[in-house]
Design an enzyme around this catalytic site. Structure first.
Site, short mmCIF file in Angstrom:
data_model
loop_
_atom_site.label_atom_id
_atom_site.label_comp_id
_atom_site.label_asym_id
_atom_site.label_seq_id
_atom_site.Cartn_x
_atom_site.Cartn_y
_atom_site.Cartn_z
N LYS A 450 0.81 -1.21 0.00
CA LYS A 450 0.00 0.00 0.00
C LYS A 450 0.85 1.27 0.00
O LYS A 450 2.03 1.25 0.31
CB LYS A 450 -0.99 -0.04 1.16
N ARG A 485 -3.55 -10.23 4.68
CA ARG A 485 -3.94 -10.24 3.25
C ARG A 485 -2.78 -9.67 2.45
O ARG A 485 -2.39 -8.52 2.64
CB ARG A 485 -5.20 -9.40 3.06
#
Length: 507
Positions: A450, A485
């Site tokens: 991210k 995840r």
């Protein structure tokens, strides 16, 4: 002679509240056939559930439906526990839980309803403490202590049974939310209320030991997520996802990637056919299904995926319904039920686990200035996750099917993401103030590749953020995450194994 002892209302601090309740007992005398002028009022109740014959989970679901149709409004669910039998030990393992609700039924009337449900579901007068398809016991009824020939409230052996106390505590928060709950605490034989009674038995140290496991039903099994941290591999079927958009649009490419993830040790495969990156355009559920359907069908036919869980990343109820009908096991909703008014009720009917993530707004608005305003990000995220989970529960999704996700990168700045990764215990503790069940739910963390990792490490290209991802995953697992995840499965499986080994060694 029957005795009802009603504990009267008072508003005090925790300890003083319990003392006040213990000093304010009035007595009512009646027989089971005599009205005690409580039938017209709505009372909070707690009912314990147990089953060890047949399809135990289906027995729970059926009993809950019958209870709802009989005038019992179920509002909270405890976690689900698989437990070894006690007293009579030569019998199958039990499932145990408890529910909290409201009813206008009188206590003996309520008892009659529960006994009728037990009988209709096949329970017979067999061995005491022996096998049974369903066992329903009244643990608490309003502010009353009840003693009669046929009913004792609180249940007489509650204080010696961890398999009853654990789900009972799940129905509460560490804060006392009303006078009735304060009354229940006062009925404990310990000055610290139910919490002290639970701790005297062993408390959280009992979970995972001595035949008391907290489990989550998924697929055809009961998943004890505490045994190891699970790795969820990301499979984006979109042309515009932030990390790997366009790489796995074809069925062949997607199947090849699933095969690689399985070989690298993935536990859960998360299929997403709609991008949720910041400012992503929303597609229709029909277009999402067109992308998802062929890949899901192909993956389900792969012998390699046997024993793996398939999750669907969607905020559309139509997509969730069709995917589960094809064989998907979990629904992963980035909106926590905020973007489709039918999502929660549909998932409740599907009876699959539901991942409720924290996000404000939608992908097109989540990073605007309003949605990025926090005074204390961990406390506010905890409060908002609790609301998402509470709405799910009121829609019919039991707490034992809920997974939480604080939503790294969704409505968060870099500093917010760092605070969350290092503050998972704070988030759990703040959720626990209102619901111990939700605080005990598995927590998923998704930091993989991210933007905040790129900003901190100076890595503008997403594929160059895998080392930072491993570092953030390590911090999250050591801080209490149960599921991570990730895009790069291999390296993160190794990181998780090391973290689990360290945590096990510490324990």
């Amino acid at each position: 002679m029957n005795v009802f002892k009603q504990l009267l209302s008072t508003k005090c601090g925790y300890r003083s509240t319990l003392k006040s309740y213990r000093g304010c007992i009035s007595f009512l005398h009646s027989s089971p056939d005599t009205s005690v002028d409580i039938h017209s009022q709505e009372h909070e109740i707690v009912i314990a559930l147990g089953s060890n014959v047949g399809d135990r989970l289906n027995n729970f679901n059926e009993a809950l439906e019958r209870m709802k149709k009989s005038g019992i409004g179920i509002q909270r669910h405890g976690c689900l526990y698989e437990t070894e039998p006690v007293y009579v030990t030569d019998q199958p393992m039990f499932l145990n839980s408890a529910v909290r609700g409201v009813t206008t039924l009188g206590p003996h009337e309520l008892l009659g309803v529960l006994k009728r449900i037990e009988k209709e579901m096949g329970r017979t007068n067999g061995i005491r403490y022996g096998p049974r398809p369903i066992d329903l016991d009244i643990l608490f009824y309003g502010k009353f202590r009840i003693g009669s020939d046929i009913l004792t409230v609180p249940h007489e052996r509650i204080w010696e049974r961890p398999f009853v106390m654990a789900p009972l505590l799940d129905l509460l928060g560490s804060d006392i939310d009303n006078d009735t709950v304060a009354c229940w605490h006062s009925l404990s034989s310990h000055s610290g209320g139910l919490f002290e009674s639970w701790n005297k038995l062993g408390g959280e140290s009992l979970i995972g030991k001595d035949g008391l496991k907290r489990v989550l039903p998924v697929g055809n099994r009961l998943w004890d997520w505490s045994r190891k941290t699970s790795v969820m591999g990301v499979l984006n079927l979109t042309p515009d996802s932030f990390s790997d958009g366009g790489k796995f649009e074809s069925v062949e490419a997607a199947v090849s990637q699933v095969r690689l993830m399985v070989a690298e040790g993935v536990d859960i495969i998360d299929l997403g056919a709609q991008s949720t990156r910041p400012m992503a355009s929303r597609i229709s559920p029909e277009e999402e299904l067109d992308r998802l359907g062929p890949v899901l069908e192909a993956v389900l036919k792969m012998p390699e995926v046997e024993g793996k869980l398939l999750s669907i990343d969607t905020f559309y109820s139509q997509v969730a319904s069709e995917a589960v009908s094809k064989g998907a096991h979990l629904i992963n909703d980035v909106s926590g039920g905020q973007l489709d008014p039918n999502m929660l009720s549909v998932v409740a009917g599907l009876e699959v686990p539901y991942i409720a993530m924290h996000m404000r707004g939608d992908p097109s608005s989540m990073q605007n200035s309003k949605n990025l305003q926090y005074d204390n990000v961990c406390k506010q995220v905890a409060s908002e996750i609790y609301v998402r989970a509470r709405n799910a529960e009121l829609a019919g999704i039991p707490a034992w099917r809920i997974i939480t996700d604080p939503g790294i990168g969704f409505s968060k700045k870099t500093e917010h993401n760092l605070d969350i990764v290092t503050g998972l215990q704070t988030i759990r503790a703040d959720i626990a103030r209102k619901s111990l069940a939700v605080s005990h739910a598995p927590m998923l963390i998704g930091t993989s590749r991210k933007r905040f990792l790129g900003e901190i490490c100076g890595r503008p290209n997403t594929v160059d953020r895998d080392a930072a991802t491993v570092a953030s995953v390590t911090a999250a697992v050591l801080g209490g995450a149960n599921i991570v995840r990730v895009h790069n499965v291999r390296e993160n499986v190794d990181a998780v194994k090391l973290c689990d080994a360290m945590l096990n060694r510490k324990q």
